[in-house]
Design a protein around this motif. Structure first.
Motif, PDB file in Angstrom:
ATOM      1  N   SER A  60       0.837  -1.203   0.000  1.00 25.09           N
ATOM      2  CA  SER A  60       0.000   0.000   0.000  1.00 25.09           C
ATOM      3  C   SER A  60       0.877   1.260   0.000  1.00 25.09           C
ATOM      4  CB  SER A  60      -0.911   0.013   1.227  1.00 25.09           C
ATOM      5  OG  SER A  60      -1.679  -1.164   1.277  1.00 25.09           O
ATOM      6  N   GLY A  61       1.958   1.209   0.788  1.00 27.25           N
ATOM      7  CA  GLY A  61       2.877   2.346   0.823  1.00 27.25           C
ATOM      8  C   GLY A  61       3.465   2.615  -0.544  1.00 27.25           C
ATOM      9  N   TYR A  62       3.866   1.540  -1.212  1.00 30.46           N
ATOM     10  CA  TYR A  62       4.415   1.706  -2.559  1.00 30.46           C
ATOM     11  C   TYR A  62       3.383   2.325  -3.497  1.00 30.46           C
ATOM     12  CZ  TYR A  62       5.988   0.771  -7.235  1.00 30.46           C
ATOM     13  OH  TYR A  62       6.319   0.943  -8.553  1.00 30.46           O
ATOM     14  N   ARG A  63       2.148   1.805  -3.446  1.00 27.75           N
ATOM     15  CA  ARG A  63       1.104   2.322  -4.344  1.00 27.75           C
ATOM     16  C   ARG A  63       0.773   3.784  -4.039  1.00 27.75           C
ATOM     17  NH1 ARG A  63       0.960   0.110  -8.861  1.00 27.75           N
ATOM     18  NH2 ARG A  63      -0.687   1.633  -9.137  1.00 27.75           N
TER      19      ARG A  63
ATOM     20  N   ALA B  88      -6.137   4.468  -8.995  1.00 27.20           N
ATOM     21  CA  ALA B  88      -7.200   4.155  -8.050  1.00 27.20           C
ATOM     22  C   ALA B  88      -7.702   5.447  -7.429  1.00 27.20           C
ATOM     23  CB  ALA B  88      -6.679   3.240  -6.971  1.00 27.20           C
ATOM     24  N   ASP B  89      -8.903   5.359  -6.884  1.00 24.64           N
ATOM     25  CA  ASP B  89      -9.346   6.512  -6.136  1.00 24.64           C
ATOM     26  C   ASP B  89      -8.492   6.602  -4.875  1.00 24.64           C
ATOM     27  OD1 ASP B  89     -11.735   5.105  -4.092  1.00 24.64           O
ATOM     28  OD2 ASP B  89     -10.925   4.067  -5.850  1.00 24.64           O
ATOM     29  N   PRO B  90      -8.266   7.843  -4.393  1.00 19.41           N
ATOM     30  CA  PRO B  90      -7.246   8.041  -3.357  1.00 19.41           C
ATOM     31  C   PRO B  90      -7.542   7.279  -2.075  1.00 19.41           C
ATOM     32  CG  PRO B  90      -8.101  10.136  -4.201  1.00 19.41           C
ATOM     33  CD  PRO B  90      -8.918   9.068  -4.802  1.00 19.41           C
ATOM     34  N   GLY B  91      -8.826   7.029  -1.787  1.00 22.40           N
ATOM     35  CA  GLY B  91      -9.141   6.375  -0.530  1.00 22.40           C
ATOM     36  C   GLY B  91      -8.793   4.899  -0.516  1.00 22.40           C
ATOM     37  N   MET B  92      -8.568   4.333  -1.720  1.00 24.06           N
ATOM     38  CA  MET B  92      -8.444   2.874  -1.820  1.00 24.06           C
ATOM     39  C   MET B  92      -7.237   2.331  -1.057  1.00 24.06           C
ATOM     40  SD  MET B  92      -8.514   0.728  -5.283  1.00 24.06           S
ATOM     41  CE  MET B  92      -7.181  -0.335  -5.693  1.00 24.06           C
ATOM     42  N   TRP B  93      -6.072   2.912  -1.315  1.00 25.37           N
ATOM     43  CA  TRP B  93      -4.871   2.373  -0.660  1.00 25.37           C
ATOM     44  C   TRP B  93      -4.852   2.744   0.806  1.00 25.37           C
ATOM     45  CZ3 TRP B  93      -3.337  -1.348  -3.332  1.00 25.37           C
ATOM     46  CH2 TRP B  93      -3.415  -1.296  -4.736  1.00 25.37           C
TER      47      TRP B  93
END
Lengths: 512, 309
Positions: A200-203, A256-261
């Motif tokens: 998630s951090g990478y994304r 992705a939408d910003p909330g996803m990760w």
């Protein structure tokens, strides 16, 4: 160098390697099941995209766990036939139960999950991933019950030179196992949590960079709509879908939408923090059992030479905290902790002449690596929860730290196994059977050398392939998902299947 | 029935299930490049076993785990005396398993490597199981090669019939022709190999002494012949039943023979675990097995439709 040494190396290499994949299977399976449940409950599309994204990473990893696991089951008989003949009556039972009760569940329902996206009603399909994930966790219980018996044999008697089980319930509720199961399973959730945090951090970092680049020119945005790495995804059909309909305002692959990760990151932080507390608590219980059942391992882990009342704990050589070891291992600051040389003398008196010391430096340092790296991961998760509280955005440096911390929990669990198993030496079954007496008498040095070479080479190649594959899929990001309508309220899905099912079809399969 | 006898039957049952189920997985995997002409067809071929092969492989894990628990001396003696062949089996299963799971997630160039892993892994494993058990019964190169050839060709026919049953379109017709062609090799090999099972060395005994493995071996050849006839008449479902029956009967002959001596100089009773272990495992096994069989059967029901290109 003889067959015994090589057989031990082979067991070490294949087991450590197997356990690089297993924790991720155990923890990530439940995590993916949780994501799919979130999608089922809320109907929010980003949960489905996360399910499929982490599901794919889960499957890449799952394959390795399965194939390296088969080697483990055969290895007892191939390299350790004397051990197997001695313990099979007791030790074989949990292995047979593991296959019958856990592996069938795991493999059968995972097949249904992978291929059942468009064949099964949604709720049934959700149940399949839960069944598979529960199977993985159940298998951990059985194999750890078998392993705990080697450290603290219970529920048996020795008849004609073979262990005979007298009480299966005692074997399955061995206190050593009941402390070890939550410790190892929770540590697996820390590993999986660390993995999801890193991904998630990478994304998050990746998408911030992409967003920054996209604000420069609109033309740039058009070309980056087919992100690098998408060619690698094998499924041609979804790609056509992305090209055909992706332009109509749907999220594109790799974005992705910003909330996803943020949701996956926060979920992983919570999972890691809770699992971390379980690891610490069960580790404390395990330490007390070690004090009672395997004093030599505890002494080696601390480098304690002589029986000591009020024994100090040394986090690093030269640094000592008075009475802490006694406090930790017996919950009594004045308790006596046995030392290696005194235990050696007692063992010689009890079991005859011999060297009953394990490899002390390995045990000593494994213990420290396990604690320091494990706790660092858990501390990182607590820090992350604080930083991202109440809708605060993830700081870039924290996302980067999450990526860099990826190896820490893996190294901690591997160190934990080295402590656990090398610390048990020279016994395979504590107080009953020596490792030297466990090896297959009829298997030659050349045979073990051949198999060690083959497995090491095959495993090495597959490790590189697996890492490359995971990195590539993480970089490529999630696929777009065709969900014209959300799953709606739970309950109306099956009834509505006739009418809306065709629209609600997901992309056919994850795999082939 | 005495508990060791019952557990010997359980283990025979688990190995039989493994050979029947993975038999077609191996056959389908090994025939991948022969029967498919393009990537779409390769996917079609692999989609027939995709949802089930991993669950099928667990039959092996369970068979070996049950041997460990119920007959530790048999388990450890067998595995340590067929050391290098089993290393190869494991390598083959690793290559095939990883290749099957990764194939859909790699580049086109890497997919070729996966296909090599699937074909080589499937064919090697199918050959080695026959070779290992022939080696156990007879020893010597000739028996080993013949045993391997028997299990490989039988798996190929079984896999081709399975594909004819589970696919539609040109692939179905091609699989049927391939099965008939392969049967022309498999039948003579079976006729040579099958009598070798009950007649193995000192353990078998003559037909008059112990007829069961002889009858099973004879029936296995008969079932394979029937499969050819049924396939010839386009009865794919019955033909698959017949190849499955052939594997069941050949495995029955094998374990019927091993019943006398699971390993040279060892009896079933000597190899067995104590009555407590066998008893408690019996109860757990009897309680769990219906569920396992039920949900595996349900998987086949869910994926019962023919796979189209």
């Amino acid at each position: 160098m003889d067959a015994l040494d090589l057989a031990r190396w082979q067991f070490g290499v294949t087991t450590v390697y197997h356990f690089l994949f297993v924790p991720l299977t155990i923890g990530l399976g439940i995590f993916v099941a949780g994501l799919q449940t979130a999608w089922h409950r809320t109907g929010k599309e980003h949960y489905l995209r996360l399910t499929k994204f982490f599901g794919k990473l889960f499957l890449i990893n799952f394959a390795m766990g399965v194939v390296t696991g088969i080697v483990q089951e055969f290895q007892f008989g191939m390299n350790w036939s004397a051990y197997s003949t001695f313990v099979g009556d007791v030790f074989g039972a949990p292995l047979a139960l593991e296959a019958l009760l856990a592996f069938f569940l795991e493999s059968t329902f995972l097949g249904l999950w992978i291929f059942g996206w468009d064949r099964l009603p949604r709720r049934i399909h959700l149940a399949t991933i839960w069944a598979a994930a529960i199977g993985s966790n159940l298998s951990a219980y059985f194999i750890l019950a078998a392993n705990a018996w080697m450290k603290h044999p219970v529920g048996y008697e020795v008849v004609n030179g073979r262990a005979r089980m007298t009480d299966l319930w005692a074997v399955l509720t061995n206190p050593t196992a009941l402390a070890q199961v939550p410790h190892v399973v929770a540590a697996s959730f820390v590993v999986a949590g660390g993995f999801v945090i890193a991904v998630s951090g990478y994304r998050i970092l990746h998408e911030r960079r992409t967003a920054a680049a996209e604000t420069d020119t609109v033309a740039e945005l058009v070309t980056s709509a087919a992100p690098a790495g998408r060619d690698t995804a094998a499924a041609a059909a979804p790609r056509r879908w992305a090209a055909g309909r992706g332009g109509a305002g749907r999220p594109k692959a790799g974005t992705a939408d910003p909330g996803m990760w943020r949701s996956s990151l926060r979920a992983a932080l919570v999972m890691t923090a809770i699992a971390g507390a379980v690891v610490a608590g069960s580790g404390d219980v395990s330490a007390r059992y070690m004090h009672e059942q395997q004093p030599m391992k505890l002494a080696a882990a601390e480098g304690l030479r002589h029986d000591t009342a009020g024994a100090p704990f040394s986090p690093l050589p030269g640094v000592e905290v008075p009475k802490l070891l006694s406090l930790l291992s017996a919950h009594d600051p004045g308790a006596t902790v046995q030392g290696m040389q005194d235990i050696q003398q007692r063992y010689q008196a009890e079991f005859g002449p011999g060297d009953y010391l394990p490899n002390v430096p390995v045990v000593y340092w494994s213990f420290r690596v396990m604690i320091v790296f494990g706790l660092t991961t858990v501390a990182l998760s607590l820090l992350g929860l604080w930083l991202t509280r109440r809708r605060r955005p993830t700081p870039g440096w924290f996302a980067r730290a999450g990526v860099l911390a990826l190896p820490l929990p893996l190294m901690a669990v591997i160190a934990g196994w080295l402590l656990s198993e090398i610390g048990r030496q020279p016994w395979t079954v504590q107080g009953e059977l020596l490792t030297a007496a466990s090896v297959s008498p009829g298997v030659s040095l050349g045979e073990v050398a051949t198999s060690l070479a083959i497995f090491t080479a095959v495993y090495g190649v597959l490790a590189i392939a697996e890492v490359r594959l995971l990195v590539r899929h993480v970089k490529a990001g999630p696929d777009p998902v065709a969900v014209p309508s959300g799953p709606g309220r739970p309950g109306d899905t099956d009834a509505a299947a006739g009418g809306t099912d065709r629209n609600a079809r997901l992309q056919p399969t994850l795999m082939y | 029935m005495a508990l060791p006898t019952f557990w010997f039957l359980v283990i025979a049952f688990l190995w039989t299930g493994y050979f029947v189920l993975e038999g077609f997985d191996f056959g389908v995997g090994a025939l991948l490049p022969v029967l498919s002409r393009n990537e779409a067809e390769r996917r079609q071929v692999l989609a027939t076993i995709g949802p089930v092969w991993d669950g099928n492989e667990v039959w092996l894990i369970t068979a070996v785990g049950a041997m460990f628990a119920a007959f530790p001396a048999w388990y450890s003696g067998l595995l340590s005396s067929f050391y290098l062949p089993l290393v190869l089996v494991l390598t083959a299963l690793i290559a095939r398993g990883v290749a099957l799971e990764w194939r859909g997630k790699v580049t086109a160039r890497e997919r070729v490597l996966c296909d090599v892993g699937i074909v080589a892994g499937s064919a090697l494993a199918a050959f080695l199981w026959g070779a290992i058990f022939a080696g156990l019964l007879w020893g010597g190169v000739l028996a080993t090669v013949l045993g391997g050839a028997f299990s490989l060709t039988l798996a190929l026919v079984h896999g081709a019939v399975f594909l004819a049953l589970k696919t539609a379109g040109p692939l179905r017709a091609r699989a049927r022709r391939a099965a008939l062609g392969l049967a022309a090799v498999a039948l003579p090999v079976a006729v040579l190999a099958l009598p070798g099972i009950p007649s193995a060395g000192a353990v078998g005994g003559g037909f008059r002494v112990y007829p069961l493995p002889w009858l099973a071996a004879l029936a296995a050849a008969g079932a394979l012949t029937a499969a050819v006839a049924l396939l010839w008449r386009h009865r794919e479902g019955w033909a698959f039943t017949a190849t499955a029956a052939s594997i069941v009967l050949a495995t029955t002959a094998l374990f019927g023979t091993l019943w006398r001596a699971p390993l040279p100089g060892m009896t079933v009773a000597e190899a067995a675990s104590g009555p407590y272990t066998l008893g408690v495992l019996t109860w757990i096994g009897l309680a769990a097995l219906p569920f396992v069989l039920g949900y595996q059967a349900w998987t086949y029901w869910v994926f019962r439709k023919r796979v189209t290109a």
